[in-house]
Design a protein around this motif. Structure first.
Motif, short mmCIF file in Angstrom:
data_model
loop_
_atom_site.label_atom_id
_atom_site.label_comp_id
_atom_site.label_asym_id
_atom_site.label_seq_id
_atom_site.Cartn_x
_atom_site.Cartn_y
_atom_site.Cartn_z
N GLU A 1 0.96 -1.00 -0.60
CA GLU A 1 0.01 -0.06 0.02
C GLU A 1 0.72 1.33 0.15
N SER A 2 2.49 1.28 0.99
CA SER A 2 2.66 2.39 0.63
C SER A 2 3.28 2.42 -0.61
N GLU B 1 -2.66 -12.51 -5.97
CA GLU B 1 -4.29 -12.41 -6.41
C GLU B 1 -4.08 -10.83 -4.86
N ASN B 2 -2.98 -10.62 -4.08
CA ASN B 2 -3.70 -9.64 -3.29
C ASN B 2 -3.01 -8.32 -4.69
N CYS B 3 -1.84 -8.23 -4.48
CA CYS B 3 -1.06 -7.17 -4.88
C CYS B 3 -1.39 -7.00 -5.72
N GLY B 4 -1.37 -8.22 -7.51
CA GLY B 4 -1.34 -8.24 -8.76
C GLY B 4 -2.73 -7.81 -9.39
N ILE B 5 -3.87 -8.29 -8.05
CA ILE B 5 -4.86 -7.62 -8.46
C ILE B 5 -5.80 -6.12 -8.44
N ARG B 6 -4.56 -5.97 -7.32
CA ARG B 6 -4.58 -3.87 -6.65
C ARG B 6 -4.08 -3.53 -7.68
N PHE B 7 -2.79 -3.98 -7.98
CA PHE B 7 -2.11 -2.86 -9.25
C PHE B 7 -3.09 -2.43 -10.26
N ALA B 8 -3.83 -3.77 -10.76
CA ALA B 8 -4.53 -3.92 -11.42
C ALA B 8 -5.87 -2.66 -11.86
N GLU B 9 -6.55 -3.20 -10.76
CA GLU B 9 -7.64 -2.59 -10.17
C GLU B 9 -7.62 -0.31 -9.68
N PHE B 10 -5.80 -0.78 -9.27
CA PHE B 10 -5.95 1.09 -8.92
C PHE B 10 -5.48 1.42 -10.27
N LEU B 11 -5.34 0.59 -11.25
CA LEU B 11 -4.58 1.39 -12.78
C LEU B 11 -6.21 1.94 -13.92
N ALA B 12 -7.00 0.76 -13.18
CA ALA B 12 -8.26 0.85 -13.74
C ALA B 12 -8.58 2.02 -13.56
N PHE C 1 6.05 -3.85 -10.12
CA PHE C 1 5.88 -5.62 -10.87
C PHE C 1 6.53 -6.32 -10.18
N TYR C 2 7.90 -6.63 -9.68
CA TYR C 2 7.98 -7.38 -8.60
C TYR C 2 7.57 -7.90 -7.68
N ALA C 3 6.74 -7.00 -6.85
CA ALA C 3 6.15 -7.10 -5.38
C ALA C 3 4.71 -7.86 -6.12
N CYS C 4 3.93 -7.42 -6.97
CA CYS C 4 3.00 -8.05 -7.77
C CYS C 4 3.30 -9.63 -8.13
#
Length: 637
Positions: free
Chosen positions: A323-324, A355-366, A347-350
């Motif tokens: 989140e930070s 299931e958490n970071c990857g989805i969070r990042f994609a939805e954040f950008l969208a 990208f590496y964190a995702c």
């Protein structure tokens, strides 16, 4: 009532006599220290100057000198109430400039005791004590070379363990200390223009991240420490120009350049010597152990950050830290001009937690792209990141990709219905960015989508015809190489045909695509193009989709063999379900598989009949884009 001496053995009596002598000696030293402190305000200050000289002396100390230094430091710790900033300024300056790297563990412990005593005795010494400890995050220049050897590593462990323990101890004694620590760390953080040695920069960042994960990290400000690290990465990133890395022919399809890069990376892995410049197809490329100093520093800093994120995953803190990282990405990276590599941290964190970071990042950008309250350039940058992320993330499930594409397609469709104005690329640049993102992702993912019946029905239900065939004419604006590859795959998948007749006619490639989004505009970017940093790439590669790995919908029709099976898609869900990132041995297997795929698969897309229709030379195959000469700005749309 004491024990009679007769009850001691002769050896115990000798030990007691030695201890008494030490106590008397220590008492004498304490008395001498207090006397020296008092003499500082008088004309007879020889003892005071002698004390300062003792603290300055740190090279080749004899055993008795070390003992005297330890005793003096302990005595000073017990006499901090007698130390006055007015009369003892030179003494305080000497103490705060002492480097723990110069002393043995006994002296380190005594020095730490003095620093803690000073910090807790008076609020006016807190900042100086914290600053002294932060300065010991890194060694003096003369010790840098020693860090390559075991004794240097041991020294590093001795120093830094004491530094961080002291910081936590002071934070427990002085409630104000944690809030004062952050600005001191930020002030002491190495700057890109200071030409600091690579081990020093890396070690300072290691200590920042260690502080972030410590017991006092939350009090100090975890979020700000993460943001400071990302800021430093960006500073190094933008200082390295693309001309320092490679020179591209802007006339060349950008996926074609990616395929060349993959071949060179593969070939160069077997080269033991390393060359500063490698000549390939007339292009100068920067490789291996003679790359620029700033590029080396950036690469090492990326690796340190990757390792820290992996440790956060193992300790169950990754979601919190992410989140930070996400906030820092939005503030620092998303709109950073010419960012080339720093974005791979997220990208590496995702990849560690899809299931958490990857989805969070994609939805954040969208969300950013769809939200009209953000500036147009921010929305365009967000959708470029999103398209690149969905295309390149090997760990992302096809279901997630389809869901996000559905959101983009719906927004683009709604936008078309609300617009009655004429064709105007600049006025509708956010819309064109969205269209290009959808086509770009489908170039990578269409085959995997149509291979799953329920997802194929979803993609067929998308309003793609309505988006691409309308009065805004996005096919005339988006990058021709993306449009052509998308059209070829869509035709093969029968995705955009009506009654067997193509819907495109002559809508591809115009003067607008060349002037607005095409080869004459060099600012278009796909942020997760292959990482060209050697050490960082080893962590990215197992979770990354290269263009040569993608199965296109037209490959079977062009006569690909059964051996040309999907290198990447069957493993996507397996990769996404792993709890611990890359499995042991997975990377080696992956690299072998990847290298083999380059030999077995066509390394460029098959020629299209479109090349003749649009006046292309028959000797120039159509190429799928991965990047133009990448100045990395979203301004082209």
């Amino acid at each position: 009532m004491g024990v009679e001496p007769a009850n001691y053995t002769k050896e115990e009596q000798y030990q007691q006599m030695e201890a008494d002598d030490i106590d008397r000696t220590d008492s004498e030293v304490v008395f001498h220290i207090r006397k020296a402190l008092k003499s500082a305000s008088t004309d007879e200050s020889d003892d005071y100057n002698e004390l300062i000289g003792l603290l300055h002396y740190n090279d080749h100390l004899a055993y008795e000198d070390i003992a005297m230094l330890v005793t003096s430091l302990k005595a000073l710790a017990g006499a901090v109430s007698c130390i006055d900033s007015v009369h003892h300024g030179s003494l305080l300056d000497t103490i705060f400039n002492m480097s723990m790297w110069s002393y043995s563990p006994d002296v380190m412990d005594a020095l730490i005791e003095l620093i803690v005593s000073l910090a807790s005795s008076s609020g006016k010494y807190v900042d100086s004590c914290l600053d002294m400890l932060v300065c010991n995050f890194t060694p003096p220049k003369r010790f840098v070379e020693a860090l390559k050897w075991p004794h240097g590593v041991a020294k590093k462990d001795h120093v830094l363990s004491r530094v961080h323990s002291a910081l936590e101890f002071i934070a427990g004694l002085v409630p104000l200390a944690p809030s004062r620590l952050l600005p001191i760390v930020l002030q002491r953080m190495p700057k890109v223009f200071n030409n600091v040695q690579e081990p020093v920069v890396v070690m300072f960042v290691e200590n920042m991240l260690k502080l972030e994960g410590s017991a006092i990290g939350e009090l100090v400000g975890n979020r700000f420490l993460i943001m400071a690290v990302v800021d430093l990465l960006i500073d190094f990133d933008v200082e390295v120009g693309w001309d320092d890395i490679l020179e591209e022919n802007p006339q060349k399809g950008i996926f074609e350049m990616e395929l060349e890069d993959e071949q060179i990376l593969d070939e160069d892995d077997d080269d033991d010597g390393g060359e500063f410049l490698r000549e390939t197809s007339g292009q100068k490329r920067l490789w291996k152990n003679r790359v620029s100093d700033k590029l080396e520093k950036l690469d090492s800093l990326m690796v340190v950050t990757f390792e820290y994120l992996k440790s956060c995953k193992e300790n169950g803190r990754l979601v919190e830290v992410f989140e930070s990282l996400l906030q820092s990405f939005q503030i620092t990276v998303l709109n950073a001009y010419k960012s080339k590599f720093a974005q791979f941290v997220i990208f590496y964190a995702c990849s560690l937690d899809p299931e958490n970071c990857g989805i969070r990042f994609a939805e954040f950008l969208a969300d950013i792209f769809i939200c009209s309250s953000f500036p147009p350039l921010t929305r365009m940058s967000a959708v470029a990141y999103l398209a690149s992320f969905l295309s390149r993330g090997r760990f992302l499930t096809t279901t997630l990709v389809v869901n996000i594409l559905g959101r983009l397609a719906k927004w683009c469709s709604d936008y078309c219905r609300l617009q009655s104005s004429n064709f105007d690329p600049k006025a509708h640049r956010v819309f064109y960015a969205g269209c290009q993102a959808v086509m770009y992702v489908l170039c990578f993912r269409l085959r995997s989508i149509i291979d799953i019946s329920n997802l194929k029905s979803q993609i067929v239900g998308f309003p793609l015809r309505e988006i691409l065939i309308n009065h805004l004419e996005p096919l005339k604006v988006c990058l021709p190489s993306i449009v052509e590859e998308f059209v070829q795959q869509a035709k093969s998948a029968n995705l955009l045909h009506q009654s067997g007749t193509p819907v495109f006619h002559d809508m591809l490639e115009s003067e607008h695509s060349k002037a607005f989004g095409g080869i004459e505009r060099l600012d278009m970017f796909f942020p997760f193009d292959p990482c060209l940093l050697r050490k960082s790439d080893s962590s990215i590669r197992p979770n990354f989709v290269y263009w040569s790995m993608v199965r296109k919908t037209y490959e079977d029709e062009e006569g690909s063999s059964d051996e040309d099976v999907d290198v990447f898609y069957p493993n996507m869900n397996r990769a996404a379900s792993r709890d611990e990132g890359v499995e042991e041995g997975f990377e080696d297997d992956y690299l072998d598989e990847f290298n083999d795929s380059l030999n077995r698969m066509s390394i460029t897309p098959k020629d299209s009949v479109l090349k003749n229709k649009f006046g292309r030379n028959s000797r120039t195959p159509m190429q799928m884009p991965s990047k133009l000469k990448p100045s990395m700005s979203p301004e082209s749309l």
